[in-house]
Design a protein around this motif. Structure first.
Motif, mmCIF file in Angstrom:
data_model
loop_
_atom_site.group_PDB
_atom_site.id
_atom_site.type_symbol
_atom_site.label_atom_id
_atom_site.label_comp_id
_atom_site.label_asym_id
_atom_site.label_seq_id
_atom_site.Cartn_x
_atom_site.Cartn_y
_atom_site.Cartn_z
ATOM 1 N N GLN A 1 4.292 10.195 -11.069
ATOM 2 C CA GLN A 1 3.560 8.654 -11.475
ATOM 3 C C GLN A 1 2.252 8.571 -11.633
ATOM 4 O OE1 GLN A 1 6.294 7.075 -8.699
ATOM 5 N NE2 GLN A 1 5.898 5.014 -10.350
ATOM 6 N N VAL B 1 -4.118 9.367 -5.073
ATOM 7 C CA VAL B 1 -3.959 9.962 -4.138
ATOM 8 C C VAL B 1 -6.219 10.560 -3.734
ATOM 9 C CG1 VAL B 1 -4.075 13.222 -3.916
ATOM 10 C CG2 VAL B 1 -2.718 12.042 -4.220
ATOM 11 N N VAL C 1 -7.690 7.873 -2.457
ATOM 12 C CA VAL C 1 -7.202 8.001 -1.423
ATOM 13 C C VAL C 1 -8.205 8.930 -1.064
ATOM 14 C CG1 VAL C 1 -6.273 8.578 0.672
ATOM 15 C CG2 VAL C 1 -5.565 6.951 -1.077
ATOM 16 N N ALA C 2 -8.644 10.049 -1.144
ATOM 17 C CA ALA C 2 -9.630 10.872 -0.645
ATOM 18 C C ALA C 2 -10.270 11.614 -1.472
ATOM 19 C CB ALA C 2 -8.959 12.519 -0.818
ATOM 20 N N ILE D 1 4.655 -3.594 -6.291
ATOM 21 C CA ILE D 1 3.886 -3.346 -6.268
ATOM 22 C C ILE D 1 2.684 -4.746 -5.929
ATOM 23 C CG2 ILE D 1 1.639 -2.709 -7.920
ATOM 24 C CD1 ILE D 1 1.921 -0.311 -5.961
ATOM 25 N N LEU E 1 -1.098 -5.251 -3.920
ATOM 26 C CA LEU E 1 -2.466 -5.327 -4.040
ATOM 27 C C LEU E 1 -3.181 -6.687 -3.344
ATOM 28 C CD1 LEU E 1 -3.567 -3.744 -7.297
ATOM 29 C CD2 LEU E 1 -2.602 -2.391 -5.380
ATOM 30 N N PHE F 1 1.049 -5.536 -11.424
ATOM 31 C CA PHE F 1 -0.325 -5.313 -10.535
ATOM 32 C C PHE F 1 -0.942 -6.157 -10.709
ATOM 33 C CE2 PHE F 1 -3.857 -2.447 -10.709
ATOM 34 C CZ PHE F 1 -3.370 -1.637 -10.088
ATOM 35 N N VAL G 1 -10.237 -4.951 4.322
ATOM 36 C CA VAL G 1 -10.935 -4.118 3.285
ATOM 37 C C VAL G 1 -10.459 -2.463 2.614
ATOM 38 C CG1 VAL G 1 -12.294 -3.645 1.807
ATOM 39 C CG2 VAL G 1 -12.141 -5.071 3.197
ATOM 40 N N LEU G 2 -8.774 -2.081 2.020
ATOM 41 C CA LEU G 2 -8.652 -1.122 1.601
ATOM 42 C C LEU G 2 -7.094 -1.237 1.924
ATOM 43 C CD1 LEU G 2 -11.624 1.081 0.805
ATOM 44 C CD2 LEU G 2 -10.179 -0.095 -0.786
ATOM 45 N N GLU H 1 -4.453 -2.750 1.371
ATOM 46 C CA GLU H 1 -2.962 -2.425 1.104
ATOM 47 C C GLU H 1 -3.073 -0.653 0.799
ATOM 48 O OE1 GLU H 1 -6.313 -4.140 0.542
ATOM 49 O OE2 GLU H 1 -6.890 -2.605 -1.554
ATOM 50 N N LEU H 2 -4.424 -0.239 0.156
ATOM 51 C CA LEU H 2 -3.945 1.301 -0.259
ATOM 52 C C LEU H 2 -3.356 2.376 1.394
ATOM 53 C CD1 LEU H 2 -5.092 2.399 -2.509
ATOM 54 C CD2 LEU H 2 -7.330 3.557 -0.668
ATOM 55 N N ILE I 1 0.567 1.263 1.398
ATOM 56 C CA ILE I 1 0.693 2.434 0.061
ATOM 57 C C ILE I 1 0.823 3.729 -0.027
ATOM 58 C CG2 ILE I 1 0.753 3.090 -2.628
ATOM 59 C CD1 ILE I 1 -1.120 0.118 -2.799
ATOM 60 N N ALA I 2 0.269 4.068 0.316
ATOM 61 C CA ALA I 2 0.263 5.277 0.975
ATOM 62 C C ALA I 2 1.369 5.251 1.965
ATOM 63 C CB ALA I 2 -1.491 6.150 1.795
ATOM 64 N N VAL J 1 4.903 5.722 0.833
ATOM 65 C CA VAL J 1 4.785 6.424 -0.005
ATOM 66 C C VAL J 1 5.202 8.137 0.415
ATOM 67 C CG1 VAL J 1 3.527 8.340 -2.283
ATOM 68 C CG2 VAL J 1 2.755 6.036 -1.935
ATOM 69 N N LEU K 1 7.484 5.065 -6.251
ATOM 70 C CA LEU K 1 7.057 3.573 -5.912
ATOM 71 C C LEU K 1 7.800 3.121 -7.703
ATOM 72 C CD1 LEU K 1 3.106 4.750 -6.060
ATOM 73 C CD2 LEU K 1 4.313 2.212 -4.985
ATOM 74 N N THR K 2 8.726 4.029 -8.014
ATOM 75 C CA THR K 2 9.857 3.335 -9.087
ATOM 76 C C THR K 2 10.180 2.305 -9.108
ATOM 77 O OG1 THR K 2 10.698 5.494 -9.149
ATOM 78 C CG2 THR K 2 9.331 5.429 -10.431
ATOM 79 N N GLY L 1 -5.338 12.147 1.587
ATOM 80 C CA GLY L 1 -5.186 12.393 0.475
ATOM 81 C C GLY L 1 -4.314 13.550 0.337
ATOM 82 N N LEU M 1 -0.602 13.607 1.155
ATOM 83 C CA LEU M 1 -0.296 12.135 -0.135
ATOM 84 C C LEU M 1 -0.001 13.735 -1.248
ATOM 85 C CD1 LEU M 1 0.180 9.178 -0.202
ATOM 86 C CD2 LEU M 1 -1.919 9.483 -1.787
ATOM 87 N N ILE N 1 3.886 13.997 -2.828
ATOM 88 C CA ILE N 1 4.512 13.279 -4.042
ATOM 89 C C ILE N 1 4.592 15.270 -4.879
ATOM 90 C CG2 ILE N 1 3.229 11.027 -4.047
ATOM 91 C CD1 ILE N 1 1.122 13.209 -5.568
#
Lengths: 351, 338
Positions: free
Chosen positions: A141, A148, A151-152, B65, B67, B121, B257-258, B260-261, B264-265, B268, B274-275, B313, B316, B320
């Protein structure tokens, strides 16, 4: 006027009409209530004034939005653009500040700056290629695949700069960020170049049509003989490349690479600009004019809030309101609801 | 039917194995890594992320999602601080008001998404801007909390045990290993699991995320479910903010700050798609712990902090790709004639 006539009237407008109306309203508001908004001065052969300032500052968001538009057109999304900007800024500033890595070895000459910029943009395009291969090759997706690098990416940029803010105070580099040609700021010209490039590719060749075909229905596009994967990859490479140029400009503006701040949350601004401009997140259609207008709206809102002596912290709230208003205007369901209410009010009045 | 576990438990199992491998690697190469304090510290230091990730799991399972959670957490932390320190509210009242506001905020976003068919989003992005802006309007800089309630709040489990006359050793263990933040995290998680597994609402979340159109045709309350998940996420965001205020003894408009990121990570990495429609909270707990392990290991190994981001990263990416492989094998197997 009946309801069907109403609908025909709104649906005949181009997709960017609502955004253009919003931008005009914003400009009108400014012309009336902001002092010296429309004044232009020429100082040392460079144009100054609020409109020029908006165009100049909108450039990074504009460039990133153009790439984002292509990606969204294929039905994808690119969350990594901010991180790619940080990497590109780190590479350019690093190469300019440390000429021993450059093939030219000279310090601050135009060719060494051109080399640094070229390397940075190539690295950014490579990052886009990684995204594209993950999406089109591995079938991940888009939102996850580009997560990725989001984040990285900043970690990689910090690795390149050693966690420091790298300063690269060179005349040539400063010119790129703050100089002017024929009175127009260089970043603005670069932005126009980006618009020209994307317009030429998307509307001058069949590429735009192919992107929309892939976004509309990838299976049908493949059956029609399109290499859907390749087109998707190309869109992500363009997105990375344009983000790279934006990253170089942001670094050139302050002659330094600050990997923690450069391009932070710009992916959100860019997606907003694209969506405000009438491009649906579902893909299959994109509007180039709308995207340019969307990017200008975002910068105009920021400039307006600043010049109205409103405390800076209200910028975000105003932005949220603008986003929601434009999205509601674009929502067919919202428009039909308002129409229904108006009609029932009218019938009640008649009865 | 025999292949269903592959898609359902495969990702969680893989996450668990990676978590275990990370822990063992840390145990082998890093000194003092194997200690109860380090392990329970994972829960304490990642309580905010954990609570927010629980809410995020609901939203992602429903196919959406959110944010806005990081900004909501920041806004909640500063709101609590201002209500208590400036307006003189009692802390429980302030916390209650903030949590209710969080629920209403999330529900409003859910309503906008459902009623006008807007992309989650974009709506939650507007929510991010709004909440972060509001946080700065409330106060431009951090406000420290001097109210005794917050000084004592984190030791609540130990004090409770002492009050009911628990043995000395239990009180001491609780004081060292179970601060209120950890307990709130675990309680939220357990509550989330109960709602997701054993209520009609929980099943509706999976149904809506799997295919919202079929869910509607089956007569399930799609709108109520959607609004519900964003309300839960808003609550979790606000609760995260309250926890920030509790363990930092301050409200900070820039907090979260960040966040949410990371949330989500974590979701996942925990194997939730995420679908929407596939995944669960067990995976999210593992995802949160893995993010915490990476951070702890980077601190223990005293290498530069940017390696945390790169490692997250990389993980992740690995997850996936693994999910893709599992999905493909599953689809190939189910497409093959019996």
């Amino acid at each position: 006027m009946n309801a069907t006539g109403d609908r025909a009237w709104t649906s005949r407008l181009p997709p960017w009409a609502w955004a253009a109306a919003a931008l005009l309203l914003l400009l009108l508001f400014n012309a009336l209530f902001t002092e010296h908004f429309l004044s232009l001065d020429v100082k040392q052969g460079r144009l100054y004034g609020t409109p020029i300032d908006i165009l100049d500052r909108a450039t990074p968001v504009l460039l990133v939005s153009l790439g984002m538009m292509l990606v969204i057109g294929t039905g994808g999304i690119d969350l990594s653009v901010g991180a790619v900007m940080a990497i590109a800024g780190a590479v350019t500033a690093g190469l300019i500040a440390r000429p021993e890595y450059s093939v030219f070895g000279s310090f601050g000459g135009p060719e060494s700056i051109a080399f640094a910029v070229a390397v940075a943009v190539c690295v950014a395009a490579l990052a886009g290629l990684v995204n594209g291969v993950l999406v089109a090759g591995a079938g991940v997706q888009p939102i996850v695949a580009t997560l990725v690098l989001l984040v990285a990416g900043r970690g990689v940029a910090q690795l390149l700069t050693g966690g420091q803010i790298i300063t690269a105070d060179e005349p040539g580099f400063r010119f790129l960020g703050n100089g002017a040609i024929l009175g127009l700021p260089v970043p603005f010209l670069v932005g126009m170049g980006g618009v020209g490039l994307v317009a030429g590719l998307a509307r001058g060749t069949a590429l735009g049509l192919l992107v929309e075909a892939v976004g509309e229905n990838p299976v049908a596009a493949r059956h029609a003989g399109l290499r859907a994967g390749l087109i998707k990859i190309l869109a992500y490479v363009m997105s990375g490349l344009l983000a790279g140029v934006a990253g170089v400009l942001v670094a050139a503006d302050v002659q330094a690479a600050d990997v923690n701040k450069a391009g932070l949350y710009i992916e959100l601004d860019a997606i907003l600009a694209v969506v405000i401009g009438g491009t649906a997140l579902t893909g299959g259609r994109f509007s180039l004019v709308g995207t340019v207008v969307g990017a200008l709206i975002i910068q105009t809102v920021t400039t307006t809030v600043l010049s109205q002596d409103v405390p800076v912290e209200y910028t975000l709230i105003v932005k949220a309101a603008v986003v929601l208003a434009v999205c509601l205007l674009q929502s067919e369901r919202f428009r039909s609801r308002v129409r229904l209410r108006r009609r029932s009010a009218r019938t009640e009045a008649r009865a | 039917m025999s292949r269903v576990p592959a898609i359902r438990f495969g990702p969680v199992l893989a996450t668990a194995l990676v978590g275990l491998a990370l822990y063992l690697a840390g145990a082998l190469w890093l000194e003092h890594f194997v200690a109860w304090g380090v392990f329970t510290g994972l829960f304490r230091d990642n309580a905010v992320l954990g609570v927010v990730a629980v809410g995020m799991t609901f939203v992602i399972l429903s196919g959406g999602i959110d944010l806005s959670v990081g900004a909501v957490a920041g806004c909640a932390s500063i709101a609590v601080a201002v209500l208590v320190e400036r307006a003189g509210w009692s802390p429980p009242a302030a916390i209650g008001a903030v949590l209710i506001t969080g629920v209403l905020f999330g529900a409003t976003m859910g309503w906008l998404i459902h009623a006008f068919d807007l992309p989650p989003f974009i709506v939650t992005l507007a929510g991010l801007f709004f909440a972060r802006g509001t946080a700065f309007v409330i106060s431009r800089s951090a406000i420290s909390l001097r109210h005794p309630f917050f000084m004592e709040a984190d030791a609540a489990p130990a004090r409770l045990a002492a009050a009911v006359g628990g043995p000395e050793s239990v009180v001491e263990t609780l004081a060292r290993h179970a601060p209120t933040t950890s307990v709130v995290f675990l309680a939220t998680l357990v509550l989330g699991v109960l709602v997701l597994r054993f209520t009609r609402f929980g099943r509706n979340v999976y149904a809506v995320g799997g295919n919202s159109h079929s869910a509607m045709l089956m007569g399930l309350p799609v709108g109520r479910t959607r609004i519900g998940v964003y309300a839960i996420s808003g609550f979790c965001g606000a609760l995260g903010g309250v926890l920030i205020a509790t363990y930092r003894f301050a409200g900070d408009p820039t907090a979260g700050v960040l966040l949410e990121l990371d949330a989500i990570a974590a979701v996942v990495i925990g194997g939730t798609l995420l679908t929407g429609g596939v995944g669960g909270l067990a995976g999210t707990l593992l995802g949160v712990l893995i993010l915490g392990l990476i951070q702890t290991a980077v601190i223990f190994a005293s290498v530069n902090s940017w390696w945390t981001r790169i490692a997250v990263g990389g993980l992740l990416l690995a997850f996936i790709l693994l999910q893709r492989v599992l999905q493909r094998t599953f689809h190939a197997a189910s497409a093959a004639p019996e």
